[in-house]
Scaffold this motif. Structure first.
Motif, mmCIF file in Angstrom:
data_model
loop_
_atom_site.group_PDB
_atom_site.id
_atom_site.type_symbol
_atom_site.label_atom_id
_atom_site.label_comp_id
_atom_site.label_asym_id
_atom_site.label_seq_id
_atom_site.Cartn_x
_atom_site.Cartn_y
_atom_site.Cartn_z
ATOM 1 N N LEU A 20 0.863 -1.177 0.000
ATOM 2 C CA LEU A 20 0.000 0.000 0.000
ATOM 3 C C LEU A 20 0.900 1.227 0.000
ATOM 4 C CD1 LEU A 20 -2.499 1.790 0.385
ATOM 5 C CD2 LEU A 20 -2.465 1.188 2.828
ATOM 6 N N VAL A 21 0.785 2.033 -1.054
ATOM 7 C CA VAL A 21 1.505 3.304 -1.110
ATOM 8 C C VAL A 21 0.482 4.397 -0.878
ATOM 9 C CG1 VAL A 21 3.019 4.820 -2.420
ATOM 10 C CG2 VAL A 21 3.182 2.332 -2.716
ATOM 11 N N ALA A 22 0.470 4.919 0.328
ATOM 12 C CA ALA A 22 -0.473 5.972 0.705
ATOM 13 C C ALA A 22 0.122 7.313 0.318
ATOM 14 C CB ALA A 22 -0.739 5.925 2.211
ATOM 15 N N GLY A 23 -0.498 7.957 -0.662
ATOM 16 C CA GLY A 23 0.042 9.195 -1.203
ATOM 17 C C GLY A 23 0.869 8.925 -2.444
ATOM 18 N N ALA A 24 0.239 8.304 -3.454
ATOM 19 C CA ALA A 24 0.966 7.861 -4.651
ATOM 20 C C ALA A 24 0.585 8.664 -5.886
ATOM 21 C CB ALA A 24 0.695 6.374 -4.901
ATOM 22 N N THR A 25 0.054 9.853 -5.701
ATOM 23 C CA THR A 25 -0.403 10.639 -6.838
ATOM 24 C C THR A 25 0.749 11.157 -7.676
ATOM 25 O OG1 THR A 25 -2.258 11.369 -5.468
ATOM 26 C CG2 THR A 25 -1.909 12.543 -7.535
ATOM 27 N N ARG A 26 1.821 11.577 -7.023
ATOM 28 C CA ARG A 26 2.918 12.235 -7.737
ATOM 29 C C ARG A 26 4.219 12.063 -6.947
ATOM 30 N NH1 ARG A 26 -0.523 15.860 -5.660
ATOM 31 N NH2 ARG A 26 -1.514 16.147 -7.677
ATOM 32 N N GLY A 27 5.296 12.589 -7.488
ATOM 33 C CA GLY A 27 6.564 12.631 -6.769
ATOM 34 C C GLY A 27 7.072 11.271 -6.350
ATOM 35 N N ALA A 28 7.627 11.219 -5.141
ATOM 36 C CA ALA A 28 8.235 9.991 -4.638
ATOM 37 C C ALA A 28 7.210 8.869 -4.524
ATOM 38 C CB ALA A 28 8.886 10.247 -3.284
ATOM 39 N N GLY A 29 5.992 9.186 -4.058
ATOM 40 C CA GLY A 29 4.978 8.155 -3.892
ATOM 41 C C GLY A 29 4.611 7.482 -5.198
ATOM 42 N N ARG A 30 4.454 8.286 -6.256
ATOM 43 C CA ARG A 30 4.156 7.709 -7.572
ATOM 44 C C ARG A 30 5.283 6.788 -8.017
ATOM 45 N NH1 ARG A 30 2.088 10.898 -12.946
ATOM 46 N NH2 ARG A 30 0.111 10.242 -12.057
ATOM 47 N N ALA A 31 6.530 7.249 -7.891
ATOM 48 C CA ALA A 31 7.671 6.435 -8.304
ATOM 49 C C ALA A 31 7.765 5.155 -7.475
ATOM 50 C CB ALA A 31 8.957 7.244 -8.190
ATOM 51 N N MET A 32 7.452 5.245 -6.180
ATOM 52 C CA MET A 32 7.487 4.057 -5.333
ATOM 53 C C MET A 32 6.463 3.028 -5.796
ATOM 54 S SD MET A 32 7.949 5.918 -1.649
ATOM 55 C CE MET A 32 9.466 6.779 -1.230
ATOM 56 N N ALA A 33 5.271 3.485 -6.155
ATOM 57 C CA ALA A 33 4.256 2.564 -6.670
ATOM 58 C C ALA A 33 4.753 1.875 -7.934
ATOM 59 C CB ALA A 33 2.957 3.322 -6.930
ATOM 60 N N VAL A 34 5.370 2.641 -8.826
ATOM 61 C CA VAL A 34 5.862 2.084 -10.086
ATOM 62 C C VAL A 34 6.966 1.060 -9.845
ATOM 63 C CG1 VAL A 34 7.037 2.620 -12.256
ATOM 64 C CG2 VAL A 34 5.202 4.111 -11.427
ATOM 65 N N LEU A 36 7.729 -0.602 -7.050
ATOM 66 C CA LEU A 36 7.225 -1.770 -6.331
ATOM 67 C C LEU A 36 6.457 -2.690 -7.267
ATOM 68 C CD1 LEU A 36 6.051 -0.005 -3.053
ATOM 69 C CD2 LEU A 36 7.751 -1.835 -3.158
ATOM 70 N N GLY A 37 5.642 -2.108 -8.147
ATOM 71 C CA GLY A 37 4.914 -2.914 -9.120
ATOM 72 C C GLY A 37 5.842 -3.612 -10.080
ATOM 73 N N ALA A 38 6.852 -2.899 -10.575
ATOM 74 C CA ALA A 38 7.813 -3.503 -11.491
ATOM 75 C C ALA A 38 8.576 -4.638 -10.829
ATOM 76 C CB ALA A 38 8.785 -2.444 -12.004
ATOM 77 N N ALA A 39 8.742 -4.558 -9.506
ATOM 78 C CA ALA A 39 9.454 -5.609 -8.766
ATOM 79 C C ALA A 39 8.550 -6.779 -8.414
ATOM 80 C CB ALA A 39 10.060 -5.029 -7.493
ATOM 81 N N GLY A 40 7.278 -6.719 -8.820
ATOM 82 C CA GLY A 40 6.388 -7.859 -8.654
ATOM 83 C C GLY A 40 5.300 -7.721 -7.622
ATOM 84 N N ALA A 41 5.331 -6.678 -6.806
ATOM 85 C CA ALA A 41 4.291 -6.510 -5.783
ATOM 86 C C ALA A 41 2.990 -6.034 -6.415
ATOM 87 C CB ALA A 41 4.747 -5.505 -4.728
ATOM 88 N N VAL A 42 1.873 -6.484 -5.849
ATOM 89 C CA VAL A 42 0.582 -5.886 -6.172
ATOM 90 C C VAL A 42 0.478 -4.606 -5.357
ATOM 91 C CG1 VAL A 42 -1.925 -6.125 -6.050
ATOM 92 C CG2 VAL A 42 -0.499 -8.092 -6.667
ATOM 93 N N VAL A 43 0.226 -3.486 -6.023
ATOM 94 C CA VAL A 43 0.271 -2.188 -5.376
ATOM 95 C C VAL A 43 -1.119 -1.574 -5.293
ATOM 96 C CG1 VAL A 43 1.241 0.141 -5.443
ATOM 97 C CG2 VAL A 43 2.610 -1.804 -6.232
ATOM 98 N N TYR A 44 -1.483 -1.139 -4.106
ATOM 99 C CA TYR A 44 -2.663 -0.295 -3.921
ATOM 100 C C TYR A 44 -2.139 1.127 -3.779
ATOM 101 C CZ TYR A 44 -5.758 -4.273 -3.439
ATOM 102 O OH TYR A 44 -6.501 -5.416 -3.699
ATOM 103 N N VAL A 254 14.749 7.216 -4.737
ATOM 104 C CA VAL A 254 14.220 6.835 -3.418
ATOM 105 C C VAL A 254 13.238 5.678 -3.556
ATOM 106 C CG1 VAL A 254 12.268 8.461 -3.346
ATOM 107 C CG2 VAL A 254 13.401 7.773 -1.221
ATOM 108 N N ALA A 255 12.571 5.577 -4.709
ATOM 109 C CA ALA A 255 11.676 4.440 -4.935
ATOM 110 C C ALA A 255 12.452 3.134 -4.995
ATOM 111 C CB ALA A 255 10.893 4.653 -6.231
#
Length: 315
Positions: A20-34, A36-44, A254-255
């Protein structure tokens, strides 16, 4: 294990995990979602700005739907959920949905903020000269939202050992030991460091880990187009205005630190600590998108001490 399976594990080390990436609209949070997803996690991925509604930040150029599309383009799976994390019932509903759909939560990233529009740059004025309403709103966005999210999500994350909580902030424990120049901002950005310390103590018996994580000088969308008026392609043009920008980093850096932590079977060694993207890059060997390893906080400290550090020594 076949060689193909080993290669898949190397490329997707978080396969089977839920984040769960809380605050994934932009910036670091968006990159973290990307990442994490690329590394195989299901991301909310959550946020307040959607294609139908814009948050108080006032930027309609980044949405959680856009984040989900970027995760998909990177080969990952992402569920975009509009959530205001200051509303406990909505956060509870989000966690209930994750439990219902996945039955687990392995990584919680608290990247909630969205308060830059409440700040004047450079910081001026004393605490009692600032807007009290704006100051308290910063504490809601940067402190209350983190606490609400952890309170609702940790019962699911602690259901099995190995869970990771990442409290995202601005600054390390060392850099934030000095006053950040704005009373309310100082509180909002030091609080996640204390949260990680406290949660690390409380999560230890459950076999889970909490850390605070900061980027260096982040080249977020707003920093590029609004603050400096540059793009990711010509960002070096802004160095003349701010020498520290020479050691800035893309959000991917940072992601990648988050992915490295989540994939580390010995991540508990960091429990309760304040970490930075530059410091973790030295530990785990990842790089920024351009292949460099910026380490902004020591560079900024050297500048503040009156030195003339060479940016090349910090990349």
């Amino acid at each position: 294990m076949h060689e193909v399976e080993r290669a898949e594990r190397r490329e997707r080390p978080l396969a089977g995990r839920v984040a769960l990436v809380a605050g994934a609209t932009r910036g670091a949070g968006r990159a973290m979602a990307v990442e994490l997803g690329a590394a195989g996690a299901v991301v909310y991925a959550t946020g307040r700005t959607t294609r139908a509604s814009v948050s108080e930040v006032g930027r309609d150029t980044e949405t959680i739907e856009g984040t989900a599309e970027l995760v998909a383009a990177a080969g990952g799976e992402c569920v975009a959920v509009p959530v205001d994390h200051l509303e406990p019932d909505r956060v509870r509903a989000l966690v209930d949905r994750i439990d219902r759909e996945r039955g687990r939560l392995d990584v919680l990233v608290n990247d909630l903020w969205g308060g830059d529009h409440l700040l004047d740059h450079p910081f001026t004025g004393r605490m009692w000269e600032h807007s009290l309403a704006d100051g308290l709103r910063m504490l809601e966005l940067g402190v209350h939202a983190h606490a609400i999210t952890s309170h609702r999500a940790l019962p699911l994350l602690t259901r099995r050992p190995g869970g990771l909580v990442v409290e995202v902030t601005d600054g390390t424990a060392e850099s934030d030991a000095a006053y950040r120049g704005h009373f309310f901002y100082d509180l909002a950005k030091h609080a996640p460091i204390r949260m990680a310390l406290a949660l690390g103590e409380e999560l230890r018996d459950a076999g889970c880990t909490a850390v605070a994580l900061t980027p260096g000088y982040l080249r977020s969308e707003a920093m590029l187009d609004t603050h400096f008026g540059v793009t990711e392609e010509n960002w070096r043009d802004a160095v003349a205005r701010d020498p520290a920008f020479a050691v800035s980093e893309s959000p991917r850096y940072v992601a990648r630190a988050v992915v490295a932590l989540a994939a580390d079977p010995d991540v508990a060694r960091w429990n309760g600590r304040s970490l930075s993207s530059g410091g973790l890059a030295k530990e785990y060997g990842f790089t920024d998108a351009d292949g460099s390893r910026p380490d902004a906080w020591p560079f900024i400290a050297a500048l503040a001490a009156g030195e003339r550090p060479d940016p090349a020594d910090y990349r």
